[in-house]
Design an enzyme around this catalytic site. Sequence first.
Site, PDB file in Angstrom:
ATOM      1  N   GLU A  66       0.822  -1.208   0.000  1.00 20.27           N
ATOM      2  CA  GLU A  66       0.000   0.000   0.000  1.00 20.27           C
ATOM      3  C   GLU A  66       0.857   1.258   0.000  1.00 20.27           C
ATOM      4  OE1 GLU A  66      -2.110  -3.012   2.763  1.00 20.27           O
ATOM      5  OE2 GLU A  66      -0.097  -2.599   2.015  1.00 20.27           O
ATOM      6  N   ALA A 178       9.150 -37.147  -8.253  1.00 20.42           N
ATOM      7  CA  ALA A 178       9.156 -37.547  -9.664  1.00 20.42           C
ATOM      8  C   ALA A 178       9.223 -39.065  -9.766  1.00 20.42           C
ATOM      9  CB  ALA A 178      10.336 -36.924 -10.386  1.00 20.42           C
ATOM     10  N   ARG A 207      11.387 -23.783  -6.718  1.00 20.00           N
ATOM     11  CA  ARG A 207      12.498 -23.343  -5.862  1.00 20.00           C
ATOM     12  C   ARG A 207      12.490 -21.821  -5.713  1.00 20.00           C
ATOM     13  NH1 ARG A 207      17.692 -26.847  -8.122  1.00 20.00           N
ATOM     14  NH2 ARG A 207      16.913 -28.933  -7.537  1.00 20.00           N
ATOM     15  N   THR A 219      20.023 -38.335  -0.619  1.00 22.19           N
ATOM     16  CA  THR A 219      19.987 -37.577  -1.872  1.00 22.19           C
ATOM     17  C   THR A 219      21.307 -36.860  -2.104  1.00 22.19           C
ATOM     18  OG1 THR A 219      17.598 -37.271  -1.684  1.00 22.19           O
ATOM     19  CG2 THR A 219      18.782 -35.724  -3.100  1.00 22.19           C
ATOM     20  N   ASP A 223      23.439 -37.645  -5.434  1.00 20.16           N
ATOM     21  CA  ASP A 223      23.393 -36.670  -6.522  1.00 20.16           C
ATOM     22  C   ASP A 223      24.298 -35.455  -6.357  1.00 20.16           C
ATOM     23  OD1 ASP A 223      21.431 -38.253  -7.648  1.00 20.16           O
ATOM     24  OD2 ASP A 223      19.790 -37.103  -6.774  1.00 20.16           O
ATOM     25  N   LEU A 295      10.500 -39.108   2.094  1.00 19.01           N
ATOM     26  CA  LEU A 295       9.109 -38.861   1.733  1.00 19.01           C
ATOM     27  C   LEU A 295       8.172 -39.742   2.553  1.00 19.01           C
ATOM     28  CD1 LEU A 295       9.085 -38.243  -2.114  1.00 19.01           C
ATOM     29  CD2 LEU A 295       9.793 -36.770  -0.231  1.00 19.01           C
ATOM     30  N   ALA A 297       8.789 -40.885   5.512  1.00 16.45           N
ATOM     31  CA  ALA A 297       8.806 -40.362   6.883  1.00 16.45           C
ATOM     32  C   ALA A 297       7.916 -39.135   7.018  1.00 16.45           C
ATOM     33  CB  ALA A 297      10.243 -40.024   7.287  1.00 16.45           C
TER      34      ALA A 297
END
EC number: 3.5.4.26
Length: 350
Positions: A66, A178, A207, A219, A223, A295, A297
Amino acid sequence: MNSFSQISRQIMPERIGAAFQLAVAEAWSFVGRTAPNPPVGCVLLDAQGEVLVVAAHHQAGTAHAERRAVEQARALGVVERIDTAVVTLEPCNHTGRTPPCTEALLSTPVKTVWIGCADPNPHVQGGGAARLEQEGLTVNRLWQCMNATTTYAHCRALLAPFAWRMTHGRPWITVKQALDGKGSMVPPKGQKTFTTPASLRLAHALRRVTDGIVTATGTVLADRPTLTVRHVEDHPHRQRLLVVCGQKNHAPAEWLADVSAAFDVHFCPDIAQLPDILAQSDALWVLVEAGPTLLEALKTHNLWDDWLTIRQDASGQDHLAVSTQHDVTPLSLFPEWVRCTQEQVCFPVS
């Protein structure tokens, strides 16, 4: 002729709806940069409904939407034409790092204010709207309009991570998963992903709008991910939260040194500690990018708010679906959003 703002409180005029679309879109462009403040958009109109200014909150410590809108109107020489203000969130009425937004609006000739969402902060609920009404302004609320269901949903979606943080003490958690045609999360040998370029851009756009990432040491070891925003333009000079679930001594020192330049890194040896670790940060919205162990968990501990699944078919086409535990999700503000059923939404990806 009556002022454009003199409209029944029960009906949202078409031009007000269009102004809300502009306000939401402008605020969305800064999502991922405003934490711990909410993203907010503001549009100023004249008495005929012509748009004078479109503004948004950019970053904590800078002018709220504003005030920024009023400052822009003054710079353009149109402040005396201001008749109506359209704001995605109830204007604040307290002094924090910046002055109250109510006072910015009251410094103009504005007569009517349209509010997309009430302030979810339990310490200041209703203060802004009440202040404006005490000064004789007409305050219209989207949730009281019979024809504003979609517009109200967009404002709620924009505010959802902040509202959840205010009422539950932790950031909104989006899980991205995925799967290939066989239901596996493991990319082919020598690759880090199997999704299409369009899905990859969407992942990086996620992200960009989030304030942090949650991953796991598995992970990291598999990776060595950078977890930075690369396939879309990121907010400048943005440092995010990174929570690695697992033991710190399991993370390669070289990888940790690299990611520490872009992230505020924390380790979470016990998933039960994750809510407290997230609560201690300024993050409003975090993205989970990890393997099946973490995932699972998160499902077990019910530590997720919406779940994006990218599933590739035999022809190499990605099919994206979202499950959510709420009646609103910020993912609905992505351009790809298409509602499929009451329980699930899909993003068609070419």
